[in-house]
Design a protein around this motif. Structure first.
Motif, mmCIF file in Angstrom:
data_model
loop_
_atom_site.group_PDB
_atom_site.id
_atom_site.type_symbol
_atom_site.label_atom_id
_atom_site.label_comp_id
_atom_site.label_asym_id
_atom_site.label_seq_id
_atom_site.Cartn_x
_atom_site.Cartn_y
_atom_site.Cartn_z
ATOM 1 N N LEU A 1 0.823 -1.221 0.000
ATOM 2 C CA LEU A 1 0.000 0.000 0.000
ATOM 3 C C LEU A 1 0.849 1.259 0.000
ATOM 4 O O LEU A 1 0.358 2.346 -0.270
ATOM 5 C CB LEU A 1 -0.948 -0.015 1.196
ATOM 6 C CG LEU A 1 -1.972 -1.151 1.157
ATOM 7 C CD1 LEU A 1 -2.886 -1.096 2.367
ATOM 8 C CD2 LEU A 1 -2.808 -1.072 -0.116
ATOM 9 N N GLU A 2 2.125 1.106 0.283
ATOM 10 C CA GLU A 2 3.016 2.271 0.228
ATOM 11 C C GLU A 2 3.675 2.409 -1.142
ATOM 12 O O GLU A 2 4.514 3.288 -1.333
ATOM 13 C CB GLU A 2 4.092 2.167 1.316
ATOM 14 C CG GLU A 2 3.655 2.764 2.646
ATOM 15 C CD GLU A 2 2.550 1.932 3.307
ATOM 16 O OE1 GLU A 2 2.732 0.711 3.441
ATOM 17 O OE2 GLU A 2 1.501 2.509 3.658
ATOM 18 N N GLY A 3 3.300 1.506 -2.052
ATOM 19 C CA GLY A 3 3.830 1.612 -3.397
ATOM 20 C C GLY A 3 5.155 0.907 -3.590
ATOM 21 O O GLY A 3 5.789 1.074 -4.629
ATOM 22 N N LEU B 1 -2.367 3.773 -9.381
ATOM 23 C CA LEU B 1 -2.803 3.380 -8.033
ATOM 24 C C LEU B 1 -3.623 4.487 -7.386
ATOM 25 O O LEU B 1 -4.577 4.211 -6.654
ATOM 26 C CB LEU B 1 -1.582 3.045 -7.167
ATOM 27 C CG LEU B 1 -0.800 1.808 -7.621
ATOM 28 C CD1 LEU B 1 0.239 1.429 -6.598
ATOM 29 C CD2 LEU B 1 -1.729 0.624 -7.874
ATOM 30 N N PHE B 2 -3.249 5.701 -7.705
ATOM 31 C CA PHE B 2 -4.038 6.827 -7.159
ATOM 32 C C PHE B 2 -5.476 6.745 -7.665
ATOM 33 O O PHE B 2 -6.425 6.879 -6.908
ATOM 34 C CB PHE B 2 -3.375 8.145 -7.587
ATOM 35 C CG PHE B 2 -4.093 9.365 -7.074
ATOM 36 C CD1 PHE B 2 -3.894 9.808 -5.772
ATOM 37 C CD2 PHE B 2 -4.987 10.061 -7.887
ATOM 38 C CE1 PHE B 2 -4.569 10.927 -5.300
ATOM 39 C CE2 PHE B 2 -5.665 11.166 -7.420
ATOM 40 C CZ PHE B 2 -5.442 11.610 -6.107
ATOM 41 N N ASP C 1 -7.264 3.917 -5.998
ATOM 42 C CA ASP C 1 -7.598 4.220 -4.608
ATOM 43 C C ASP C 1 -8.764 5.199 -4.523
ATOM 44 O O ASP C 1 -9.596 5.119 -3.637
ATOM 45 C CB ASP C 1 -6.361 4.802 -3.905
ATOM 46 C CG ASP C 1 -6.522 4.761 -2.396
ATOM 47 O OD1 ASP C 1 -6.848 3.671 -1.883
ATOM 48 O OD2 ASP C 1 -6.372 5.817 -1.757
ATOM 49 N N TRP D 1 -1.600 -4.019 -3.724
ATOM 50 C CA TRP D 1 -2.194 -3.857 -5.049
ATOM 51 C C TRP D 1 -1.628 -4.923 -5.965
ATOM 52 O O TRP D 1 -0.427 -5.159 -5.986
ATOM 53 C CB TRP D 1 -1.872 -2.483 -5.636
ATOM 54 C CG TRP D 1 -2.446 -1.310 -4.899
ATOM 55 C CD1 TRP D 1 -1.793 -0.509 -4.030
ATOM 56 C CD2 TRP D 1 -3.782 -0.827 -4.988
ATOM 57 N NE1 TRP D 1 -2.620 0.469 -3.534
ATOM 58 C CE2 TRP D 1 -3.879 0.298 -4.114
ATOM 59 C CE3 TRP D 1 -4.928 -1.219 -5.673
ATOM 60 C CZ2 TRP D 1 -5.044 1.014 -3.933
ATOM 61 C CZ3 TRP D 1 -6.087 -0.494 -5.500
ATOM 62 C CH2 TRP D 1 -6.148 0.608 -4.636
#
Lengths: 647, 234
Positions: free
Chosen positions: A118-120, A142-143, A146, A179
């Protein structure tokens, strides 16, 4: 055939018709061709556009379908307990294997997998791009996921230079812990699939811009086009803001393509942009147009040829009879009236031909009349008759009348058969007539061996009397020359006559009447008495002063109260010999003595003249008169005139 | 774009900002009563009451009451949902997962505090599966068959914990007066590990009344599968 005023002049009726036809047909046909062709071209372009839009839609649809499949597979993956276990085990190598396993099971629907927390942070990446933490488009992906309601988003991202359709989904364990990003390449297989469906060519091109925006590198990543066409595409396609939504024409070596762009990746100023180019062969689609166009041209040529033939036929049907008519009319102009023209048509030209034929007949008839008239009457009178309304009545004119008779003709005729007499007479009369006409005189009538000729009527000339004098000299000379024992005696006088058509309304005759005519006949009759070839009146002598005369006498002829001074025409002054001049002068002196009643002197002179001159009869005439006057004097009032009681 | 660039950092920053906000909005409203206690009223940024939040008082002194017997709780599975969805248990306690449905369930957890999974089991084998939770922390449990089934077991250090009611109110009484760390946890609390803490002093005979506004993250849950609503599979 040509008119002076018109700009165009035509050598022939046929070319005029052809030009008229072409002038009419070509604009009409051209207009139709332009209209049909432009409509067809427009329609073809619309068709191509429709196909291209359809191709682009199918491209999108195929992509969406595959994306959907990808989503389904990736989604299933997130619920795979084994995968979850592997994820929970936090062993990337195991997870990597699990991911490859899934890709294998997906039958190429998923060609790459990327798992990030989740932190990429990248946990695994089957494409091994070497990313540790996602950035750029990935971060955007991802943005977007989300932000979305369902935690899902999709995008096209270039991976190792190849565009991938990617989808991001959350991995629940059972809450979201990561993700999962799945993707498939928009590769050759993909474009082949689209082409199979749409029959349009599909290329995926990559545009890389350097630091300055002008330098750009365009590369065709995959394409259904042939290699040389791909190069043409890369060289010609434009990515300007203005052209990106327009259709573009690409002229490739094999054929022309109409192209439509679809942006797959990157915004307009990004260093890396990926486009899909949907292409449709322009030639293939315009084949119908080209075929139709050539059919139309063939049809037009046929129409033109048929029309030209029709025009030629029409022109021929008009010009052939007209040419015939023209030839006949030309013949008629030359005096050949025997030709007639045959035109087998009932139209105006047929009527014209009939008219020309009857005109020719009319002219022939008139010519016959003129010819006959010219034989019966003199040419000048014939013309006068033909050109003026023929009516009875006359006009007072001054004219010179010539009377000619043949002396010795009766003797000449004795013992000859009548036919020969007539032949001889006609010969002499023809000679006299020719001379009269040669000197612009008109033969009025023949009376036995006598000829009456007119000078100054019907056509007045400047030297009518002179002409009469010349005719007289020629007639006398001509008969002397004939050497047939015949000689001419001629009387001429000038005065007022009544000229016109004499006779009844059915049968008439142009002639002159009056005292002048009678005087001329008397003067001719006097020639025998005076032993001269001719006698002219004083009026005639005064009217033609250019000749040499000898005064003969002053006479008072029968039927006339007034005396007339009469002269003998000697000829032109230059032709007279000195002796003749001397003789004439002596004769004039003798005549003076005679008129002054100096009988002795006059008789002496006449006697003297009688011995040397050629006209002894004339001198004897005066000598006889002098004898008479000696016996009975004429009286002191006598002017020298001599009265003839009988004709 | 700025927000996107700092997408991953922003949750941390937000959390820090939030802690500050909470400390400001901490209103200590104490009142005198027969016994001392804490009443906490929780609301989200929209002013709505926050339910199913856990409040735990952590004693600052080492000597906390540990004399209680091992706790046993039960998390039922009824109509393909865990009931209750939030359960507290003191460390060392255990939870059983009876199955009240007529189909099988498969309970699992990948939470670091306790990882386990049961085999598929039905209602005839009730309470056979019991898991002991020794380590304080939050255990997220799910069902491997029904993706949407989700429940939380909050393993606390002591019995000083309670769950907020429909009004967002959570209260505790009977603790020894003194200084405590008040921890608030909620599954959607927008902070690392979904909790935040605040020092609080409990005075004897007084009830500390607190109000707290917390920010909740988006509630992204897995939807129930459509077939679950259809009779034929029930």
């Amino acid at each position: 055939m040509s008119s002076a005023g018109s700009v165009f002049s035509f050598r022939s009726f046929r070319s005029r018709l052809i030009v008229f036809l072409l002038g009419l047909l070509i604009p009409v046909l051209g207009g139709i061709f332009y209209y049909v062709n432009s409509n067809n071209t427009e329609y073809t372009e619309e068709t191509i556009n429709t196909y291209l839009e359809l191709g682009a839609d199918v491209f999108d649809y195929t992509r969406e379908q595959q994306a959907f499949t990808l989503q389904a597979i990736t989604n299933s993956l997130t619920w795979d307990f084994g995968f979850r276990t592997a994820y929970a085990a936090q062993d990337p190598a195991t997870l990597f294997d699990a991911a490859l396993n899934v890709m294998d099971r997906s039958l190429d629907s998923a060609e790459m997998l990327l798992i990030v927390d989740l932190e990429g942070r990248v946990i695994i990446d089957t494409e091994t791009q070497g990313m540790e933490i996602l950035s750029g488009s990935w971060q955007q992906l991802l943005f977007d996921a989300d932000e979305s309601e369902e935690g899902r988003s999709e995008m096209i991202i270039a991976i190792n230079g190849l565009p991938f359709q990617v989808i991001a989904l959350p991995l629940y364990l059972p809450r979201q812990v990561a993700w999962i990003i799945g993707g498939f390449a928009l590769d050759q297989e993909f474009v082949d699939t689209v082409k199979e469906t749409t029959l349009s060519d599909v290329s995926i091109v990559k545009l890389e811009r350097g630091g300055d925006s002008s330098a750009q590198d365009l590369q065709v990543i995959v394409s259904t086009l042939a290699t040389e066409d791909q190069s043409a595409l890369a060289a010609q396609i434009q990515f300007d803001d203005s052209t990106i939504s327009d259709l573009q024409r690409i002229r490739a070596p094999s054929q022309d393509y109409t192209s439509l762009l679809r942006r797959l990746y990157g915004q307009k100023s990004d260093p890396l942009q990926v486009f899909a180019v949907i292409q449709r062969s322009y030639d293939e689609n315009s084949e119908n147009v080209v075929q139709f166009r050539s059919l139309l041209i063939q049809f037009y040529l046929l129409v033109l040829v048929v029309s030209l033939l029709a025009v030629l036929f029409l022109a021929r049907s008009i010009t052939t009879p007209i040419t015939k008519l023209a030839a006949v009319v030309k013949k008629i102009e030359e005096g050949d009236y025997d030709r007639s023209v045959t035109v087998q048509s009932a139209d105006e030209i047929g009527e014209l031909a009939d008219s020309v034929n009857s005109m020719a007949r009319g002219l022939a008839e008139k010519e016959k009349v003129r010819d006959l008239l010219g034989k019966v009457v003199s040419h000048q009178i014939a013309e006068q008759l033909l050109n003026n309304p023929v009516e009875l009545g006359g006009e007072e004119r001054v004219a010179t009348i010539l009377f000619s008779d043949i002396r010795g003709f009766t003797t000449f005729c004795e013992g000859l058969p009548p036919k020969e007499v007539l032949q001889a007479l006609n010969k002499v009369l023809s000679t006299i007539s020719d001379i009269v006409e040669a000197h612009q005189g008109v033969v009025d009538k023949y009376n036995g061996d006598a000829v009456m000729a007119l000078f100054g009527v019907p056509i007045k000339g400047e030297t009518d009397t002179d002409n009469a004098m010349l005719a007289l000299l020629d007639i006398v000379a001509a008969l002397e020359k004939m050497d047939s024992g015949l000689s001419a005696c001629v009387g001429i006088t000038t005065g007022v006559v009544v000229a016109g058509n004499l006779g009844s309304s059915n049968r008439m005759n142009y002639s002159v009447i009056g005292d002048t005519v009678n005087l001329a006949a008397r003067l001719e009759g006097l020639t025998r008495l005076y032993g001269v070839s001719n006698i002219v009146s004083e009026a005639s002598k005064d009217d033609a002063p250019g000749f040499a005369y000898r005064e003969l006498d002053i006479v008072c002829v029968a039927g006339k109260s007034q005396s007339v001074r009469i002269f003998e025409l000697l000829g032109e002054p230059a032709q007279l010999s000195d002796e003749k001049k001397e003789e004439v002068a002596l004769f004039a002196e003798a005549l003076r003595q005679y008129r002054e009643q100096n009988w002795n002197e006059a008789a002496e002179m006449f006697s003297q003249l009688q011995t040397k001159c050629d006209n002894a009869q004339l001198c004897q005439l005066f000598l006889d008169r002098i004898e008479k006057f000696r016996e009975t004097s004429p009286g002191p009032d006598w002017q020298g005139d001599y009265v003839f009681d009988s004709k | 774009m700025k927000a996107i660039d700092n997408f991953f950092q922003c949750s941390l920053q937000k959390a820090a900002g939030f802690v500050f906000a909470v400390s400001v909005s901490f209103a200590l409203l104490t009142s005198f009563a027969s016994a001392q206690g804490v009443v906490l009223r929780l609301q989200d940024s929209d002013g709505e009451p926050v339910v199913e939040a856990v409040m735990e008082l952590l004693s600052d002194s080492a000597s906390s009451s540990t004399s209680t017997a091992l706790q046993e709780v039960e998390i039922d599975q009824r109509d393909k949902e865990f009931i209750p969805s939030v359960t507290t248990v003191v460390a060392g306690g255990s939870a059983s997962f009876p199955n009240s449905d007529d189909i099988l369930h498969h309970v699992y957890s990948f939470s670091p505090a306790k990882t386990f999974d049961t085999p598929l089991y039905g209602s005839d084998l009730d309470s056979q599966y019991r898991e002991v939770f020794d380590v304080p922390g939050v255990i997220e449990i799910g069902c491997n068959i029904h993706d949407w089934m989700l429940a939380y077991i909050y393993v606390g250090q002591s019995e000083l914990m309670a769950i907020s009611d429909e009004q967002g109110v959570v209260s505790l009484t009977g603790m020894a007066p003194g200084s405590y760390t008040l921890r608030v946890w909620h599954s959607r609390l927008d902070a690392p590990q979904n909790y935040m803490e605040q020092e609080v002093i409990i005075e004897a005979g007084r009830t500390a009344e607190l109000e707290m506004t917390i920010e909740l993250a988006r509630d992204r849950r897995v939807r129930r599968a459509p077939s679950a609503n259809r009779k034929r599979y029930r």
